[in-house]
Design an enzyme around this catalytic site. Structure first.
Site, PDB file in Angstrom:
ATOM      1  N   GLU A  22       0.819  -1.213   0.000  1.00  0.00           N
ATOM      2  CA  GLU A  22       0.000   0.000   0.000  1.00  0.00           C
ATOM      3  C   GLU A  22       0.856   1.268   0.000  1.00  0.00           C
ATOM      4  OE1 GLU A  22      -3.804  -0.537   2.470  1.00  0.00           O
ATOM      5  OE2 GLU A  22      -2.399  -1.953   3.374  1.00  0.00           O
ATOM      6  N   SER A 153      -6.405  -2.812   1.729  1.00  0.00           N
ATOM      7  CA  SER A 153      -6.793  -2.311   0.405  1.00  0.00           C
ATOM      8  C   SER A 153      -7.271  -3.398  -0.543  1.00  0.00           C
ATOM      9  CB  SER A 153      -5.626  -1.532  -0.233  1.00  0.00           C
ATOM     10  OG  SER A 153      -5.362  -0.352   0.491  1.00  0.00           O
ATOM     11  N   TYR A 226      -9.535   3.857  -4.633  1.00  0.00           N
ATOM     12  CA  TYR A 226      -8.574   4.943  -4.792  1.00  0.00           C
ATOM     13  C   TYR A 226      -8.621   5.681  -6.121  1.00  0.00           C
ATOM     14  CZ  TYR A 226      -6.762   2.626  -0.663  1.00  0.00           C
ATOM     15  OH  TYR A 226      -6.649   2.061   0.574  1.00  0.00           O
ATOM     16  N   ARG A 265     -11.573   2.752  11.719  1.00  0.00           N
ATOM     17  CA  ARG A 265     -12.674   2.659  10.765  1.00  0.00           C
ATOM     18  C   ARG A 265     -13.051   1.195  10.633  1.00  0.00           C
ATOM     19  NH1 ARG A 265     -10.837   2.825   5.444  1.00  0.00           N
ATOM     20  NH2 ARG A 265     -11.713   0.746   5.230  1.00  0.00           N
ATOM     21  N   ASP A 267     -15.453  -1.831   9.060  1.00  0.00           N
ATOM     22  CA  ASP A 267     -16.195  -2.146   7.843  1.00  0.00           C
ATOM     23  C   ASP A 267     -17.237  -3.223   8.132  1.00  0.00           C
ATOM     24  OD1 ASP A 267     -14.448  -0.398   6.619  1.00  0.00           O
ATOM     25  OD2 ASP A 267     -13.109  -1.976   5.899  1.00  0.00           O
ATOM     26  N   GLU A 284     -13.994  -6.076   9.363  1.00  0.00           N
ATOM     27  CA  GLU A 284     -12.622  -5.803   9.826  1.00  0.00           C
ATOM     28  C   GLU A 284     -12.525  -4.364  10.305  1.00  0.00           C
ATOM     29  OE1 GLU A 284      -9.925  -4.695   6.093  1.00  0.00           O
ATOM     30  OE2 GLU A 284     -10.880  -6.648   5.827  1.00  0.00           O
ATOM     31  N   ASN A 286      -9.750  -0.980  10.600  1.00  0.00           N
ATOM     32  CA  ASN A 286      -8.503  -0.334  10.179  1.00  0.00           C
ATOM     33  C   ASN A 286      -8.079   0.669  11.243  1.00  0.00           C
ATOM     34  OD1 ASN A 286      -8.329  -1.074   7.020  1.00  0.00           O
ATOM     35  ND2 ASN A 286     -10.449  -0.733   7.607  1.00  0.00           N
ATOM     36  N   GLY A 290      -7.181   5.256   5.352  1.00  0.00           N
ATOM     37  CA  GLY A 290      -6.683   6.143   4.303  1.00  0.00           C
ATOM     38  C   GLY A 290      -7.150   7.576   4.484  1.00  0.00           C
TER      39      GLY A 290
END
Length: 322
Positions: A22, A153, A226, A265, A267, A284, A286, A290
């Site tokens: 990443e 990602s 992205y 964050r 999901d 999951e 994070n 990002g």
């Protein structure tokens, strides 16, 4: 600290780049964070952990705060956090244990289950270890998601429809290209949702986000994440106030259970079970989300009236809290 920036000069070192898969996203996230910090009045410099001298440079000129913007291994896995602990310098984001646990999808699922959080059924396999593909398909289901246990990602991820031992093996082998453990997870049909959270001891969820990948994307893959125009973020989700409230409270709970700090964050997939009941599945979490122009956390923050300069100021303030 003031709402919009430091009352006294505060030196911040942003870490971005690195050597994970990443790297490019990390550089883009870092550039956004650097710009916002400078606009907020901080003294900012950056270091790239791909540079072999970066640790020496950091050690010789310790900042007031380190701001890691490193996604994946070597940044989101607790290693950089441990270095900051050894150097005695405050840093933005979660600590060593929370970072390492959240990045490892197998370990984090174990924490979710222990905390009573609903997450898809799964199995973990390693290279050179025999596994019974037929047994996994029978227990988890014929539609599966296979991904590296430690990666972000959506790198190395495959959705396997109507799985056979052969198609499952191919997906597992693809996951092994990105790590030494493959997570095989029940595929959940439903709405993709993410919920950012800010804070330390009293975390607060930002608005929920419904993610709609553009046509041609089976799921929220790397390009959908992205590339400009490859996904739509609907804030708050169209699932209704009651479900959005549930999602916010679960995301705050996850932040606390994992021991996250600063921001996270989580999901989710919101689907319908066989009895037509709505179910929320935690996928999951994070710990360094990002922060690019197309990223989710800045979008949710902006929807809540928090511009990027205020967001990074909040994150620096959280890092300096006892």
């Amino acid at each position: 600290m003031s709402k919009n920036g430091p009352e006294t000069p505060c030196r911040v070192t942003v870490l971005c780049g690195g050597t994970s898969g990443e790297r490019e996203i990390s550089l883009r996230s870092g550039a956004n964070v650097i710009r916002a910090l400078e606009n907020a009045g901080y003294q900012v410099n950056s270091l790239d952990p791909a540079d072999p001298d970066w640790i020496a440079q950091l050690s010789l000129d310790l900042p007031d705060v380190v701001f890691p913007m490193l996604h994946g291994r070597g940044g989101e896995d607790g290693t950089v956090q441990a270095l900051c602990e050894l150097l005695g310098v405050p840093y933005v984001g979660s600590g060593v244990l929370a970072s390492a646990t959240a990045l490892d999808k197998v370990r984090s699922k174990q924490v979710y289950v222990a905390a009573g959080l609903n997450t898809p059924a799964c199995a973990a396999v390693k290279p050179h270890h025999d596994y019974d593909a037929d047994d996994i398909i029978e227990k988890i289901g014929p539609c599966l998601v296979v991904k590296p246990a430690i990666e972000g990602s959506s790198l190395g991820m495959t959705i396997v429809h109507s799985a056979t031992p052969e198609t499952l093996k191919a997906a597992v082998d693809e996951a092994f290209r990105h790590g030494d453990t493959a997570l095989i997870e029940q595929f959940i049909e439903g709405t993709e949702v993410t919920v950012p959270v800010l804070g330390n001891a009293r975390p607060q969820a930002l608005p929920t986000i419904e993610i709609v990948p553009a046509e041609g994307h089976e799921y929220y893959d790397y390009d959908a994440k992205y590339a400009t125009g490859q996904s739509t973020h609907i804030i708050p989700t169209r699932l209704g106030d009651q479900v959005n409230e549930q999602l916010a409270r679960i995301a705050e709970r996850v932040h606390e259970v994992l021991g996250c700090r600063g921001f996270s964050r989580s999901d989710f997939i919101v689907g319908i079970d066989a009895d037509q009941n709505l179910q929320i599945f935690l996928i999951e979490t994070n710990t360094i989300p990002g922060m690019t122009d197309t990223s989710l956390v800045p979008d949710a923050a902006k929807n809540a009236g928090i511009e990027m300069e205020e967001l990074v100021t909040k994150l620096v303030d959280y890092a300096l809290e006892d």
